[in-house]
Design a protein around this motif. Structure first.
Motif, PDB file in Angstrom:
ATOM      1  N   ASP A 162       0.797  -1.224   0.000  1.00 28.38           N
ATOM      2  CA  ASP A 162       0.000   0.000   0.000  1.00 28.38           C
ATOM      3  C   ASP A 162       0.833   1.281   0.000  1.00 28.38           C
ATOM      4  OD1 ASP A 162      -2.175  -1.674   0.127  1.00 28.38           O
ATOM      5  OD2 ASP A 162      -2.550  -1.373   2.261  1.00 28.38           O
ATOM      6  N   LYS A 163       2.118   1.163   0.236  1.00 28.51           N
ATOM      7  CA  LYS A 163       2.975   2.336   0.413  1.00 28.51           C
ATOM      8  C   LYS A 163       2.935   3.282  -0.791  1.00 28.51           C
ATOM      9  CE  LYS A 163       7.623   3.664   1.774  1.00 28.51           C
ATOM     10  NZ  LYS A 163       8.938   3.178   2.182  1.00 28.51           N
ATOM     11  N   ALA A 164       2.968   2.731  -1.970  1.00 23.16           N
ATOM     12  CA  ALA A 164       3.014   3.557  -3.183  1.00 23.16           C
ATOM     13  C   ALA A 164       1.745   4.392  -3.378  1.00 23.16           C
ATOM     14  CB  ALA A 164       3.247   2.672  -4.406  1.00 23.16           C
ATOM     15  N   SER A 165       0.610   3.864  -2.930  1.00 22.27           N
ATOM     16  CA  SER A 165      -0.658   4.568  -3.163  1.00 22.27           C
ATOM     17  C   SER A 165      -1.068   5.486  -2.002  1.00 22.27           C
ATOM     18  CB  SER A 165      -1.766   3.555  -3.432  1.00 22.27           C
ATOM     19  OG  SER A 165      -1.979   2.750  -2.294  1.00 22.27           O
ATOM     20  N   LEU A 166      -0.242   5.575  -0.973  1.00 22.91           N
ATOM     21  CA  LEU A 166      -0.592   6.377   0.202  1.00 22.91           C
ATOM     22  C   LEU A 166       0.309   7.599   0.332  1.00 22.91           C
ATOM     23  CD1 LEU A 166      -0.951   3.514   2.862  1.00 22.91           C
ATOM     24  CD2 LEU A 166      -2.799   4.714   1.701  1.00 22.91           C
ATOM     25  N   SER A 167      -0.254   8.632   0.912  1.00 25.67           N
ATOM     26  CA  SER A 167       0.573   9.800   1.230  1.00 25.67           C
ATOM     27  C   SER A 167       1.438   9.439   2.441  1.00 25.67           C
ATOM     28  CB  SER A 167      -0.313  11.001   1.557  1.00 25.67           C
ATOM     29  OG  SER A 167      -0.987  10.792   2.789  1.00 25.67           O
ATOM     30  N   ALA A 168       2.423  10.254   2.700  1.00 25.55           N
ATOM     31  CA  ALA A 168       3.327   9.998   3.821  1.00 25.55           C
ATOM     32  C   ALA A 168       2.558   9.959   5.139  1.00 25.55           C
ATOM     33  CB  ALA A 168       4.420  11.061   3.868  1.00 25.55           C
ATOM     34  N   GLU A 169       1.578  10.847   5.286  1.00 26.24           N
ATOM     35  CA  GLU A 169       0.794  10.901   6.519  1.00 26.24           C
ATOM     36  C   GLU A 169      -0.084   9.658   6.672  1.00 26.24           C
ATOM     37  OE1 GLU A 169      -2.830  13.630   7.952  1.00 26.24           O
ATOM     38  OE2 GLU A 169      -0.977  14.759   7.571  1.00 26.24           O
ATOM     39  N   GLU A 170      -0.728   9.247   5.579  1.00 23.34           N
ATOM     40  CA  GLU A 170      -1.573   8.051   5.618  1.00 23.34           C
ATOM     41  C   GLU A 170      -0.732   6.803   5.888  1.00 23.34           C
ATOM     42  OE1 GLU A 170      -3.306   8.432   1.745  1.00 23.34           O
ATOM     43  OE2 GLU A 170      -5.229   9.112   2.573  1.00 23.34           O
ATOM     44  N   PHE A 171       0.441   6.772   5.255  1.00 17.11           N
ATOM     45  CA  PHE A 171       1.336   5.632   5.469  1.00 17.11           C
ATOM     46  C   PHE A 171       1.758   5.559   6.939  1.00 17.11           C
ATOM     47  CE2 PHE A 171       5.591   3.718   5.607  1.00 17.11           C
ATOM     48  CZ  PHE A 171       5.276   2.463   5.109  1.00 17.11           C
ATOM     49  N   GLN A 172       2.051   6.698   7.538  1.00 13.18           N
ATOM     50  CA  GLN A 172       2.444   6.751   8.950  1.00 13.18           C
ATOM     51  C   GLN A 172       1.313   6.212   9.838  1.00 13.18           C
ATOM     52  OE1 GLN A 172       5.384   7.641  10.241  1.00 13.18           O
ATOM     53  NE2 GLN A 172       4.708   7.369  12.353  1.00 13.18           N
ATOM     54  N   LYS A 173       0.078   6.609   9.533  1.00 17.72           N
ATOM     55  CA  LYS A 173      -1.071   6.129  10.306  1.00 17.72           C
ATOM     56  C   LYS A 173      -1.241   4.618  10.161  1.00 17.72           C
ATOM     57  CE  LYS A 173      -3.752  10.385  10.290  1.00 17.72           C
ATOM     58  NZ  LYS A 173      -4.943  11.083   9.805  1.00 17.72           N
ATOM     59  N   ARG A 174      -1.101   4.130   8.923  1.00 18.53           N
ATOM     60  CA  ARG A 174      -1.222   2.685   8.684  1.00 18.53           C
ATOM     61  C   ARG A 174      -0.111   1.920   9.402  1.00 18.53           C
ATOM     62  NH1 ARG A 174      -3.714   1.111   3.434  1.00 18.53           N
ATOM     63  NH2 ARG A 174      -5.714   2.171   3.528  1.00 18.53           N
ATOM     64  N   GLN A 175       1.064   2.511   9.407  1.00 15.41           N
ATOM     65  CA  GLN A 175       2.202   1.881  10.076  1.00 15.41           C
ATOM     66  C   GLN A 175       1.932   1.769  11.583  1.00 15.41           C
ATOM     67  OE1 GLN A 175       5.858   4.048   9.406  1.00 15.41           O
ATOM     68  NE2 GLN A 175       6.962   2.161   8.947  1.00 15.41           N
ATOM     69  N   GLU A 176       1.408   2.825  12.165  1.00 17.54           N
ATOM     70  CA  GLU A 176       1.087   2.810  13.592  1.00 17.54           C
ATOM     71  C   GLU A 176      -0.011   1.798  13.899  1.00 17.54           C
ATOM     72  OE1 GLU A 176       0.158   6.868  14.529  1.00 17.54           O
ATOM     73  OE2 GLU A 176       2.248   7.514  14.269  1.00 17.54           O
ATOM     74  N   THR A 177      -1.011   1.715  13.030  1.00 17.19           N
ATOM     75  CA  THR A 177      -2.092   0.751  13.211  1.00 17.19           C
ATOM     76  C   THR A 177      -1.560  -0.683  13.110  1.00 17.19           C
ATOM     77  OG1 THR A 177      -3.694   2.310  12.297  1.00 17.19           O
ATOM     78  CG2 THR A 177      -4.345  -0.011  12.348  1.00 17.19           C
ATOM     79  N   ALA A 178      -0.707  -0.912  12.131  1.00 17.59           N
ATOM     80  CA  ALA A 178      -0.131  -2.245  11.948  1.00 17.59           C
ATOM     81  C   ALA A 178       0.710  -2.635  13.165  1.00 17.59           C
ATOM     82  CB  ALA A 178       0.722  -2.285  10.680  1.00 17.59           C
ATOM     83  N   TYR A 179       1.478  -1.673  13.668  1.00 19.41           N
ATOM     84  CA  TYR A 179       2.306  -1.945  14.842  1.00 19.41           C
ATOM     85  C   TYR A 179       1.430  -2.256  16.054  1.00 19.41           C
ATOM     86  CZ  TYR A 179       5.907  -1.431  18.402  1.00 19.41           C
ATOM     87  OH  TYR A 179       6.763  -1.658  19.457  1.00 19.41           O
ATOM     88  N   SER A 180       0.353  -1.522  16.209  1.00 19.09           N
ATOM     89  CA  SER A 180      -0.581  -1.752  17.307  1.00 19.09           C
ATOM     90  C   SER A 180      -1.210  -3.147  17.193  1.00 19.09           C
ATOM     91  CB  SER A 180      -1.662  -0.677  17.293  1.00 19.09           C
ATOM     92  OG  SER A 180      -2.627  -0.925  18.264  1.00 19.09           O
TER      93      SER A 180
END
Length: 140
Positions: free
Chosen positions: A67-85
């Motif tokens: 999903d990284k390519a289709s997301l903005s940096a901010e959205e990617f950061q949120k997804r990363q935090e959610t995945a880590y959680s």
């Protein structure tokens, strides 16, 4: 008469103390010791749960990369935090399963071997009956 009463009282107290001390020693409970590090490294059950955690971590990581390519940096950061959680929640659940499995196996082994107490090996300098292999067997 007063001297005889004191002597009788002292003898009774000595007798009661002797009985109390003999009673403390007569339980003859055996101490078991458990090497938790060996359980964590050798138990098939622990290895299976660790593999589940690795698979979940890889799934989350692969999805993020996809999903990284289709997301903005901010959205990617949120997804990363959610995945880590999500990963931490799965990890905590699996650790709870491991802990419960170890406790259940210790209880079974201590009952079978008539152990009064089971201590962690790293806190015992000498002595005790090593129950590590029996606990690993019970966890399977």
């Amino acid at each position: 008469m007063n001297k005889q009463m004191r002597m009788a009282l002292v003898l009774v107290l000595v007798f009661v103390a002797a009985l109390a001390l003999a009673g403390c020693n007569s339980s003859n409970q055996t101490v078991g010791v458990l090497d938790v590090n060996k359980v964590m490294s050798d138990s098939p059950k622990v290895k299976e749960l660790q593999e589940q955690l690795n698979v979940k971590g890889k799934e989350l990581s692969d999805q993020l990369e996809k999903d990284k390519a289709s997301l903005s940096a901010e959205e990617f950061q949120k997804r990363q935090e959610t995945a880590y959680s999500d990963f931490l929640k799965v990890k905590q659940d699996l650790e709870t399963q491991i802990d419960n499995s170890i406790k259940q196996a210790i209880e079974q082994v201590s009952t079978e071997q008539k152990l009064g107490v089971v201590l962690y090996k790293n806190s015992v300098a000498q002595g005790g009956t090593d129950v590590t292999d029996a606990v690993i067997q019970k966890m399977q």
